[in-house]
Design a protein around this motif. Sequence first.
Motif, PDB file in Angstrom:
ATOM      1  N   CYS A  25     -23.153  39.436 118.989  1.00  0.00           N
ATOM      2  CA  CYS A  25     -22.957  40.816 118.538  1.00  0.00           C
ATOM      3  C   CYS A  25     -21.796  40.859 117.529  1.00  0.00           C
ATOM      4  CB  CYS A  25     -22.630  41.705 119.739  1.00  0.00           C
ATOM      5  SG  CYS A  25     -22.399  43.444 119.328  1.00  0.00           S
ATOM      6  N   ILE A  26     -22.027  41.550 116.424  1.00  0.00           N
ATOM      7  CA  ILE A  26     -20.983  41.708 115.410  1.00  0.00           C
ATOM      8  C   ILE A  26     -20.761  43.200 115.195  1.00  0.00           C
ATOM      9  CG2 ILE A  26     -20.332  41.325 112.987  1.00  0.00           C
ATOM     10  CD1 ILE A  26     -22.117  38.818 112.998  1.00  0.00           C
ATOM     11  N   ALA A  27     -19.533  43.661 115.384  1.00  0.00           N
ATOM     12  CA  ALA A  27     -19.208  45.071 115.143  1.00  0.00           C
ATOM     13  C   ALA A  27     -18.312  45.150 113.918  1.00  0.00           C
ATOM     14  CB  ALA A  27     -18.495  45.661 116.362  1.00  0.00           C
ATOM     15  N   PHE A  28     -18.667  46.068 113.002  1.00  0.00           N
ATOM     16  CA  PHE A  28     -17.889  46.208 111.759  1.00  0.00           C
ATOM     17  C   PHE A  28     -17.758  47.690 111.425  1.00  0.00           C
ATOM     18  CE2 PHE A  28     -17.725  44.856 106.966  1.00  0.00           C
ATOM     19  CZ  PHE A  28     -16.329  44.898 106.994  1.00  0.00           C
ATOM     20  N   ASN A  29     -16.518  48.141 111.378  1.00  0.00           N
ATOM     21  CA  ASN A  29     -16.191  49.484 110.886  1.00  0.00           C
ATOM     22  C   ASN A  29     -15.597  49.239 109.503  1.00  0.00           C
ATOM     23  OD1 ASN A  29     -15.289  52.069 110.455  1.00  0.00           O
ATOM     24  ND2 ASN A  29     -13.766  52.081 112.093  1.00  0.00           N
ATOM     25  N   PRO A  30     -16.446  49.142 108.489  1.00  0.00           N
ATOM     26  CA  PRO A  30     -15.981  48.660 107.183  1.00  0.00           C
ATOM     27  C   PRO A  30     -15.254  49.747 106.403  1.00  0.00           C
ATOM     28  CG  PRO A  30     -18.271  49.302 107.041  1.00  0.00           C
ATOM     29  CD  PRO A  30     -17.863  49.575 108.459  1.00  0.00           C
ATOM     30  N   PRO A  31     -14.616  49.368 105.305  1.00  0.00           N
ATOM     31  CA  PRO A  31     -14.161  50.406 104.375  1.00  0.00           C
ATOM     32  C   PRO A  31     -15.421  51.062 103.825  1.00  0.00           C
ATOM     33  CG  PRO A  31     -13.238  48.236 103.841  1.00  0.00           C
ATOM     34  CD  PRO A  31     -14.348  48.018 104.810  1.00  0.00           C
ATOM     35  N   TYR A  32     -15.686  52.323 104.218  1.00  0.00           N
ATOM     36  CA  TYR A  32     -16.985  52.931 103.906  1.00  0.00           C
ATOM     37  C   TYR A  32     -16.903  54.186 103.052  1.00  0.00           C
ATOM     38  CZ  TYR A  32     -15.625  55.909 107.827  1.00  0.00           C
ATOM     39  OH  TYR A  32     -14.931  56.760 108.658  1.00  0.00           O
ATOM     40  N   LEU A  33     -15.684  54.625 102.693  1.00  0.00           N
ATOM     41  CA  LEU A  33     -15.618  55.880 101.938  1.00  0.00           C
ATOM     42  C   LEU A  33     -15.974  55.677 100.472  1.00  0.00           C
ATOM     43  CD1 LEU A  33     -12.598  57.976 103.249  1.00  0.00           C
ATOM     44  CD2 LEU A  33     -15.042  58.282 103.668  1.00  0.00           C
ATOM     45  N   PRO A  34     -16.893  56.508  99.950  1.00  0.00           N
ATOM     46  CA  PRO A  34     -17.242  56.401  98.537  1.00  0.00           C
ATOM     47  C   PRO A  34     -16.128  56.944  97.649  1.00  0.00           C
ATOM     48  CG  PRO A  34     -18.665  58.012  99.669  1.00  0.00           C
ATOM     49  CD  PRO A  34     -17.637  57.555 100.654  1.00  0.00           C
ATOM     50  N   GLY A  35     -16.037  56.429  96.447  1.00  0.00           N
ATOM     51  CA  GLY A  35     -15.150  57.066  95.481  1.00  0.00           C
ATOM     52  C   GLY A  35     -14.073  56.194  94.903  1.00  0.00           C
ATOM     53  N   GLY A  36     -13.882  55.029  95.475  1.00  0.00           N
ATOM     54  CA  GLY A  36     -12.902  54.102  94.910  1.00  0.00           C
ATOM     55  C   GLY A  36     -11.514  54.665  94.834  1.00  0.00           C
ATOM     56  N   HIS A  37     -11.020  55.273  95.948  1.00  0.00           N
ATOM     57  CA  HIS A  37      -9.675  55.853  95.901  1.00  0.00           C
ATOM     58  C   HIS A  37      -8.579  54.849  96.239  1.00  0.00           C
ATOM     59  CE1 HIS A  37     -10.160  55.959 100.175  1.00  0.00           C
ATOM     60  NE2 HIS A  37     -11.281  56.609  99.980  1.00  0.00           N
ATOM     61  N   GLY A  38      -8.945  53.599  96.435  1.00  0.00           N
ATOM     62  CA  GLY A  38      -7.940  52.548  96.502  1.00  0.00           C
ATOM     63  C   GLY A  38      -7.301  52.285  97.857  1.00  0.00           C
ATOM     64  N   HIS A  39      -7.720  52.948  98.922  1.00  0.00           N
ATOM     65  CA  HIS A  39      -7.149  52.697 100.241  1.00  0.00           C
ATOM     66  C   HIS A  39      -7.937  51.558 100.894  1.00  0.00           C
ATOM     67  CE1 HIS A  39      -5.708  53.206 104.267  1.00  0.00           C
ATOM     68  NE2 HIS A  39      -4.933  54.218 103.920  1.00  0.00           N
ATOM     69  N   ALA A  40      -7.280  50.398 101.051  1.00  0.00           N
ATOM     70  CA  ALA A  40      -7.993  49.171 101.445  1.00  0.00           C
ATOM     71  C   ALA A  40      -8.749  49.294 102.763  1.00  0.00           C
ATOM     72  CB  ALA A  40      -7.004  48.016 101.522  1.00  0.00           C
ATOM     73  N   ASP A  41      -8.263  50.126 103.685  1.00  0.00           N
ATOM     74  CA  ASP A  41      -8.942  50.260 104.979  1.00  0.00           C
ATOM     75  C   ASP A  41     -10.250  51.026 104.865  1.00  0.00           C
ATOM     76  OD1 ASP A  41      -6.973  48.941 106.332  1.00  0.00           O
ATOM     77  OD2 ASP A  41      -5.857  50.754 106.826  1.00  0.00           O
ATOM     78  N   LEU A  42     -10.320  51.920 103.890  1.00  0.00           N
ATOM     79  CA  LEU A  42     -11.458  52.844 103.849  1.00  0.00           C
ATOM     80  C   LEU A  42     -12.252  52.812 102.548  1.00  0.00           C
ATOM     81  CD1 LEU A  42      -9.914  55.971 105.617  1.00  0.00           C
ATOM     82  CD2 LEU A  42     -11.796  54.557 106.450  1.00  0.00           C
ATOM     83  N   ASP A  43     -11.696  52.229 101.501  1.00  0.00           N
ATOM     84  CA  ASP A  43     -12.324  52.290 100.191  1.00  0.00           C
ATOM     85  C   ASP A  43     -13.511  51.337 100.065  1.00  0.00           C
ATOM     86  OD1 ASP A  43     -13.029  52.403  97.567  1.00  0.00           O
ATOM     87  OD2 ASP A  43     -11.006  52.148  96.778  1.00  0.00           O
TER      88      ASP A  43
END
Length: 175
Positions: free
Chosen positions: A86-104
């Motif tokens: 099992c592989i769980a991934f909460n990736p950087p998923y926010l659209p828009g390229g705002h530069g926040h490495a955790d979410l971008d």
Amino acid sequence: MVYSPREDSLLLEAAVKKFASGRFLDLGCGSGIQGIAAAKKGCSVTCADIDPEAVSEAKKAFSKRKLKADFVVGDLFENMEGAFDCIAFNPPYLPGGHGHADLDGGVDGLEVTRRFLEDVEKHLIEGGIILLVATSLCGQDAKLKELLAGKGFEASVAGEQRFSFERLSVLKAVK
Ligand SMILES: C[S@@+](CC[C@H](N)C(=O)[O-])C[C@H]1O[C@@H](n2cnc3c(N)ncnc32)[C@H](O)[C@@H]1O
């Protein structure tokens, strides 16, 4: 700064508690929340993150709870050995390229996830499970289902939460 667990983390954690088994990979581990949930279920856990600070924080969180895991610093499956149940991934998923490495996640939020999908099969046992967080912004969750189908995975919604501006989902994908 290491990502503190938020709604997306808790949504994925609920799915991990339900579906994690055997050899478990917490990819993009951040604080280690997903790996800890899996370790508490008796899984053999690997925590990995591109950010050495996150890996170090996850290590401390495991040690504090007297839980064991392997820890890897790297870009996605870089430095990763073997295959997982099992592989769980909460990736950087926010659209828009705002530069926040955790979410971008780049323009449509799927930049990192697409790269993940390129290599995931090499690191998943036959019949293994992927748990992935996606947002409804830019139709990302529908696009992700298509991408998974294109790779031969059947995806279903393992959990979701609605907010005024988006719906967060955890997709469970199995081949
Ligand atoms: C949204 S946070 C999720 C953290 C934690 N798993 C949770 O559920 O709270 C995304 C995490 O993925 C990591 N990350 C981003 N790009 C990555 C990559 N290419 N390879 C590995 N980890 C990555 C970030 O450093 C961050 O810790």
